[in-house]
Design an enzyme around this catalytic site. Structure first.
Site, PDB file in Angstrom:
ATOM      1  N   GLU A  80      26.739  28.874 125.533  1.00 36.09           N
ATOM      2  CA  GLU A  80      27.132  28.683 126.923  1.00 36.09           C
ATOM      3  C   GLU A  80      26.426  27.471 127.560  1.00 36.09           C
ATOM      4  OE1 GLU A  80      28.753  28.759 130.447  1.00 36.09           O
ATOM      5  OE2 GLU A  80      29.375  30.247 128.962  1.00 36.09           O
ATOM      6  N   HIS A 140      23.728  30.099 131.665  1.00 34.84           N
ATOM      7  CA  HIS A 140      24.830  29.843 132.599  1.00 34.84           C
ATOM      8  C   HIS A 140      24.256  29.564 133.986  1.00 34.84           C
ATOM      9  CE1 HIS A 140      28.520  30.328 134.884  1.00 34.84           C
ATOM     10  NE2 HIS A 140      29.213  30.514 133.777  1.00 34.84           N
ATOM     11  N   THR A 153      34.957  27.616 130.683  1.00 31.23           N
ATOM     12  CA  THR A 153      34.850  28.353 129.415  1.00 31.23           C
ATOM     13  C   THR A 153      36.217  28.739 128.877  1.00 31.23           C
ATOM     14  OG1 THR A 153      32.646  29.210 129.894  1.00 31.23           O
ATOM     15  CG2 THR A 153      33.968  30.476 128.347  1.00 31.23           C
ATOM     16  N   HIS A 209      30.856  23.692 127.465  1.00 34.64           N
ATOM     17  CA  HIS A 209      31.045  22.679 128.514  1.00 34.64           C
ATOM     18  C   HIS A 209      29.677  22.230 129.020  1.00 34.64           C
ATOM     19  CE1 HIS A 209      30.134  25.821 131.471  1.00 34.64           C
ATOM     20  NE2 HIS A 209      31.080  26.572 130.923  1.00 34.64           N
TER      21      HIS A 209
END
Length: 695
Positions: A261, A421, A305, A481
């Site tokens: 993540e 995150h 995501t 990302h």
């Protein structure tokens, strides 16, 4: 007492009194349903207030329709509205109980699947108390029918109806404004149907999903088979040839996809205060059997995501706005990697420690052909086990072992981490590295959650080695990302020890790791330019799966004939030659180029790169919005039958046991029924506390 009853009858018999009674009961049963029938994840006072507020605008607007009419018609219209509300809440209660999601018009329209999924189990999931949703309407109908409530037969004063409608719109505007303040891009990105209901209400969700379905249906209706022919022509012209040195080299092996993540490429080998931030991932990256791509870019749009997963699994881009998984995942035809592997004899599973409805995974994964989806309902949860978007990585990965060891081999398992995150918050017990000191609160916690992810990654790798899976698997790790957005240029410059960052620098910061490990591979750093759109064809070629007639907009990263132009969702692109960021053009050293000084050959290259980028993005949008893959099926591929997949815990465990019994190839079966869970070692402080409590 009789005087009070008489007065009460007069009040509720009046047009205004009856309206407010029906309205109050409309609001009350909706709010009680929110609290008792759904799990909406209310986390703060604003969200609790909005949960109280959001039935009010819809109630005023819908029940208020009766105020435009006179006599008995006014009363019966209000009762019918309340009855429809009860039926809508009842239907959503049953559907939510089975699928942890709300009943959208797209689901209703595309199925048969609703009746197929609910029909056999409806008697099991229905509760007698569910019928209480109709109690208010039933009682009011009796009171009106037996003239306990006697309708006011005078002419209606429509100005009151208009005032009610205007108030409904004003209150909805307030509701929407507060919702956007607490959760920005709520409607443009549409993370989860639960979010829309929590913030804006179950009635708004009905209208919103109906509008979405109408728009999608109109676009789909206008699409024809000739559209897919144009897409196929473009794909065939741009399809690269597989590299014979790698084609089929990993045939028959298990495949792990480790979703890191928000993990950016610059974290590889990055040091903060002299400490390696990600030592475990660094070792994996530099391993002699890991192919690591250092010019691999995330290509996500608003879907973040969900866009990364879409490109990874389908080799199609995300949408210009919103998420294709939430908008089209339930209804579209796909030819995704899990379905290809399923038809090659693989067990396919995705694992995620969050609710299954987030990004509409619970429906999209069926369209992609995932046999199993182990969401948060499969995991043990406690208050300190979770962080913003699901279970903390160390706890999630440890608990995932009990499902991994039961999957028949070969298997394809995607494991989605979440701790790294935004906003990069981590409790003190799990912090093992100091924050950076850029002065930007959003940025400075990034190294702490990245280190936590790295430690969880290391623990998982150790388990794979101890269990034997490491030697019999292709292990893919990728960043989905960026972690730090371009809105923090000063902080990024400090992190990278630069005075400032240019537009080109920011484009280069869109690089994320992509690593493929197997003991069969001769590893090394590959400088090929590529992106998430290229993962599916790369893996299919490595696994030796026929891939010369599929519709994929990416190309095998290992091919020697591939075009290295990497398209971004906004129409920009990067390449080893020239890159266009906004209106500016850069060479591969990051120097801005005056386009007037380009050679004729360079101008032609730039033109071809832009045309290719625009064409690929446009075709992808047409494929998704027009559901064009329904018109074309590659050879040796069977269309996915979504109705055969069920992800509810009881269904998933039952299917897993059946598959194990039939194939007897799972890790636990190879060990004569002995579990591998005791091989997993973690230093998660939450689990240490639990062990002390058990003692």
């Amino acid at each position: 007492m009789s005087s009070f009853v008489k007065k009460l009858r007069q009040v509720v018999s009046s047009r205004a009194g009856f309206f407010w009674l029906v309205f109050f009961l409309f609001w009350l049963k909706t709010y009680l349903a929110y609290q008792n029938n759904f799990t909406l994840g209310v986390n703060n006072g604003v969200q609790q207030f909005l949960l109280l507020l959001n039935p009010v605008p819809s109630g005023l607007l819908l029940v208020g329709l009766g105020l435009y009419f006179g006599g008995r018609k006014s009363y019966w219209i209000e009762l019918v509205v309340s009855l429809i509300q009860s039926a809508w809440l009842f239907a959503n209660t049953l559907y939510y109980r089975e699928f942890s999601d709300f009943l959208s018009f797209g689901i209703i329209k595309s199925s048969s699947s609703v009746s197929n999924n609910l029909g056999l189990s409806i008697l099991e999931i229905i509760h007698p108390t569910d019928f209480l949703l109709f109690l208010d309407v039933f009682v009011l109908i009796l009171l009106v029918s037996f003239k306990v409530i006697q309708p006011d037969m005078s002419k209606p004063k429509r100005r009151y109806a208009v005032v009610g409608s205007v108030m409904a719109l004003i209150l909805f505007g307030l509701n929407l404004s507060m919702a956007e303040g607490d959760r920005s891009q709520l409607l443009t990105r549409t993370f989860d149907n639960n979010y829309i209901v929590k913030y804006l209400g179950v009635d708004f969700f009905a209208g919103y999903s109906a509008y979405q379905t109408h728009q999608q249906t109109a676009t789909r209706k206008n699409a024809t088979s000739s559209d897919i022919d144009r897409a196929l022509d473009f794909v065939n012209k741009n399809r690269s040839q597989p590299n014979i040195s790698y084609y089929g080299k990993e045939k028959g092996k298990n495949v792990f996809i480790l979703h890191l993540e928000s993990f950016q490429q610059f974290l590889i080998d990055y040091k903060s205060d002299g400490q390696e931030v990600t030592p475990n991932i660094n070792r994996f990256y530099h391993d002699q059997h890991t192919l690591a791509f250092d010019n691999f870019f995330n290509q996500v749009g608003q879907g973040k995501t969900s866009d990364a997963e879409t490109m990874l699994e389908t080799s199609l881009y995300g949408l210009p706005s919103g998420s294709s998984m939430t908008a089209y995942g339930s209804s579209n035809t796909y030819q995704a990697l899990p379905a290809f592997l399923d038809q090659q004899g693989y067990a396919t599973a995705s694992m995620h420690g969050d609710v299954g409805s987030f990004w509409n995974r619970d429906n999209t994964y069926k369209s992609w052909g995932y046999q199993y989806f182990f969401d948060s309902s499969y995991y043990k949860e406690k208050a300190n086990y979770s962080v913003g978007y699901g279970l903390k990585d160390k706890i999630f990965l440890k608990q995932s072992v009990k499902y991994l060891e039961q999957l028949p081999q070969p298997f394809y398992a995607k494991v989605i981490t979440v701790t790294n995150h935004y906003p990069y918050d981590l409790d003190k017990d799990n912090q093992s590295i100091p924050k950076t000191k850029t002065g930007d609160k959003t940025v400075d916690g990034y190294v702490q959650t990245a280190r936590y992810l790295d430690e969880a990654f290391g623990e998982f790798m150790n388990y794979l080695k101890k269990s034997g899976l490491y030697d019999n698997s292709v292990i893919v790790a990728y960043g989905d990302h960026y972690g730090i957005s371009n809105n923090h240029p000063k902080a990024l410059a400090k992190l990278l020890d630069k005075k400032s960052v240019t537009s080109y620098d920011l484009a280069m910061l869109q690089k994320v790791p992509f690593m493929v490990h197997s003991n069969n591979l001769a590893g090394g750093i590959d400088h090929t330019y590529g992106g998430e759109i290229d993962v599916m064809p790369t893996l299919m070629d490595l696994l030796g799966i026929k891939n010369d007639d599929t519709i994929q907009l990416g190309n095998d990263l290992l091919s020697t004939t591939r075009n290295q132009t990497v398209a971004f969702r906004n129409g920009d692109f990067v390449s080893p030659d020239l890159s266009k960021i906004g209106s500016k053009v850069y060479d591969n050293q990051g120097n801005r180029v005056n386009t007037k000084n380009l050679t004729v050959e360079q101008k032609q290259i730039l033109k071809e790169q832009q045309e290719r980028t625009d064409k690929a993005l446009s075709l992808s949008d047409k494929i998704v919005t027009g559901d064009l893959l329904r018109f074309y099926t590659p050879q040796n591929f069977k269309k996915v039958d979504k109705s055969q997949y069920k992800y509810k815990y009881s269904d998933g465990i039952k299917a897993l046991k059946k598959a194990r019994k039939e194939k007897k190839t799972s890790l636990i079966d190879q060990r004569d029924g002995k579990s591998t869970q005791d091989l997993y070692e973690t230093n998660a402080p939450e689990l240490k506390e639990d062990n002390k409590d058990d003692e």
